[in-house]
Scaffold this motif. Structure first.
Motif, PDB file in Angstrom:
ATOM      1  N   TYR A   1      56.600  -1.816  14.645  1.00 49.31           N
ATOM      2  CA  TYR A   1      56.029  -1.197  15.848  1.00 49.31           C
ATOM      3  C   TYR A   1      55.023  -2.135  16.514  1.00 49.31           C
ATOM      4  N   LEU A   2      54.177  -2.773  15.718  1.00 50.49           N
ATOM      5  CA  LEU A   2      53.184  -3.699  16.280  1.00 50.49           C
ATOM      6  C   LEU A   2      53.861  -4.923  16.872  1.00 50.49           C
TER       7      LEU A   2
ATOM      8  N   LEU B   1      48.991 -12.907   8.919  1.00 52.41           N
ATOM      9  CA  LEU B   1      50.294 -12.436   9.377  1.00 52.41           C
ATOM     10  C   LEU B   1      50.340 -12.510  10.894  1.00 52.41           C
ATOM     11  N   LYS B   2      51.438 -13.034  11.432  1.00 53.74           N
ATOM     12  CA  LYS B   2      51.637 -13.124  12.880  1.00 53.74           C
ATOM     13  C   LYS B   2      52.655 -12.058  13.288  1.00 53.74           C
ATOM     14  N   VAL B   3      52.171 -11.018  13.963  1.00 53.60           N
ATOM     15  CA  VAL B   3      53.033  -9.869  14.239  1.00 53.60           C
ATOM     16  C   VAL B   3      54.143 -10.195  15.231  1.00 53.60           C
ATOM     17  N   ARG B   4      53.973 -11.257  16.021  1.00 45.90           N
ATOM     18  CA  ARG B   4      55.007 -11.573  17.004  1.00 45.90           C
ATOM     19  C   ARG B   4      56.190 -12.325  16.404  1.00 45.90           C
ATOM     20  N   ASN B   5      56.086 -12.738  15.145  1.00 43.23           N
ATOM     21  CA  ASN B   5      57.207 -13.427  14.515  1.00 43.23           C
ATOM     22  C   ASN B   5      58.408 -12.498  14.399  1.00 43.23           C
ATOM     23  N   ALA B   6      59.585 -13.036  14.642  1.00 42.20           N
ATOM     24  CA  ALA B   6      60.812 -12.238  14.687  1.00 42.20           C
ATOM     25  C   ALA B   6      61.105 -11.541  13.365  1.00 42.20           C
ATOM     26  N   ARG B   7      60.632 -12.075  12.249  1.00 46.54           N
ATOM     27  CA  ARG B   7      60.954 -11.482  10.952  1.00 46.54           C
ATOM     28  C   ARG B   7      60.342 -10.084  10.770  1.00 46.54           C
TER      29      ARG B   7
ATOM     30  N   GLY C   1      48.786  -2.499  21.238  1.00 42.13           N
ATOM     31  CA  GLY C   1      49.001  -3.503  20.194  1.00 42.13           C
ATOM     32  C   GLY C   1      47.725  -4.248  19.816  1.00 42.13           C
ATOM     33  N   PRO C   2      47.077  -4.945  20.760  1.00 39.37           N
ATOM     34  CA  PRO C   2      45.835  -5.640  20.409  1.00 39.37           C
ATOM     35  C   PRO C   2      44.704  -4.697  20.008  1.00 39.37           C
ATOM     36  N   MET C   3      44.721  -3.460  20.504  1.00 36.94           N
ATOM     37  CA  MET C   3      43.704  -2.506  20.060  1.00 36.94           C
ATOM     38  C   MET C   3      43.849  -2.225  18.566  1.00 36.94           C
ATOM     39  N   LEU C   4      45.081  -2.002  18.120  1.00 33.70           N
ATOM     40  CA  LEU C   4      45.314  -1.707  16.709  1.00 33.70           C
ATOM     41  C   LEU C   4      45.066  -2.925  15.822  1.00 33.70           C
TER      42      LEU C   4
END
Length: 390
Positions: free
Chosen positions: A335-336, A292-298, A347-350
């Motif tokens: 949130y991420l 999963l890529k958290v930066r994706n807009a979806r 963010g990267p810590m989590l």
């Protein structure tokens, strides 16, 4: 000190369940070892590592030699007290980092001459120097200095003759590492490293010569150095299970969750890789059902956690409660996604905590499957789940 006890084997593959006893504790295998290059697993507290089930971590000989230096390490009695990690530590030899310097280094029979990437000082790394550094670090597992045989250099794919010359020098360096390790009266364990590039017969020659030297444990090096995945898998399928059954086997620098499960099936006991931490810092997380890529807009308004089956702090919060539609103590994908877009360090810590928890939990599930004689079924279900997609 090293003792390896073989506890269970799998009838359908070369997979095995073991227990590794070292000077700073006991390690259950198969195991994934988080990488702590500069004396820290980036962005993760030692307490968090323990809570997520880390049993052994890595330190980087080359970088710790550069900074903070051996005088600092000696004053603390080694890396454990310096970084406040009191379980086992494995240190690499520095060979990979020296190889990665490219034109900044010159490899000879005696060792490697190179310019420090920190301040430009002219330095020299040899098997003897590597053993001296790792003795000062007091790591539980010490790696011989080897030449990391590249898959290609500036577009030139390494030939069989080049791989042979590199492998044979690594064998000579193994003997020198062993002699210096003994001279220093190092009380820990020294591993030999199998090389030979992408050539099975060279791997076999390297393996046989190292086994004759009777190291306490063995590693397979020279993979994940730019070769195609199918070549890495081919060497992984060939080499580990041919190493002595009564000694631990370590596959260096590998890899994806799929690589770990297939590596276990090939007879590997120990893995390390920067992938879970590096990918986490770039916003990519591993889950039971794919990546999963958290930066994706979806994910901007997605209330779900990263992985609904995960009990890590990022997914389940401090309480570790199960997720449901009514809310959860953990952090949402939304949130991420927000933290990633804002460049917030939380963010990267989590995501790092999640990825390491996922890898360590995967190894726990592998160990459980081996203990209960269901590794084959686990392997099939794992592949099905991972291919399902988020």
């Amino acid at each position: 000190m090293l003792q390896f006890d073989l506890l269970a084997t799998d009838a359908s593959s070369h997979a095995r369940r073991g227990q590794l006893t070292l000077n700073h504790g006991v390690v259950q295998t198969p195991i994934f070892m988080p990488v702590g290059t500069y004396g820290t697993v980036k962005g993760v507290m030692p307490r968090s590592l323990e809570e997520m089930g880390a049993q052994i971590i890595l330190g980087n000989t080359f970088h710790l030699w550069m900074r903070p230096g051996l005088d600092v390490m000696a004053s603390f009695g080694g890396l454990h007290a310096f970084e406040q990690w009191h379980k086992p530590i494995l240190t690499d030899s520095g060979g990979f980092q020296v190889w990665s310097l490219g034109d900044m280094r010159k490899i000879t029979e005696e060792g490697v001459h190179f310019a420090s990437p920190v301040n430009g000082d002219k330095l020299f790394m040899s098997p003897e120097v590597s053993m001296q550094i790792q003795t000062a670090l007091n790591s539980d597992i010490v790696m011989q200095l080897d030449e990391c045989t590249p898959y290609e250099t500036k577009g030139h794919i390494t030939t069989e003759d080049e791989a042979r010359r590199s492998m044979e020098m690594s064998i000579r360096w193994a003997k020198r590492s062993q002699n210096e390790f003994a001279r220093l009266n190092n009380p820990n364990a020294l591993f030999g490293i199998v090389q030979g590039g992408m050539f099975e017969h060279l791997r076999q020659e390297s393996l046989e010569q190292l086994v004759a030297l009777d190291f306490p444990g063995y590693a397979v090096g020279g993979v994940s150095v730019g070769e195609p995945k199918e070549d890495m898998r081919r060497i992984m399928a060939h080499t580990p299970h041919r190493l002595p059954a009564h000694k631990p086997r370590y596959l260096m620098g590998v890899g994806t969750p799929e690589d770990l499960v297939e590596g276990v099936a090939s007879g590997v006991d120990m893995f390390d890789c920067v992938m879970p931490t590096r990918n986490a810092r770039n916003g990519t997380v591993f889950t039971r059902y794919g990546d999963l890529k958290v930066r994706n807009a979806r994910h901007k308004q997605d209330h779900q956690p990263l992985d609904t089956s995960c009990s890590c702090h990022a997914c389940a919060g401090v309480s570790g409660i199960s997720w449901d539609k009514g809310g959860r103590a953990g952090f949402s994908r939304a949130y991420l996604h927000h933290l990633d877009r804002c460049g917030e360090m939380l963010g990267p810590m989590l995501t790092t905590i999640h990825n390491l928890h996922y890898y360590l939990n995967l190894m726990q599930e592998v160990r459980d499957a081996l203990e209960h004689n269901r590794f084959s079924a686990f392997r099939q279900q794992f592949a099905t789940d991972r291919s399902r997609g988020i």
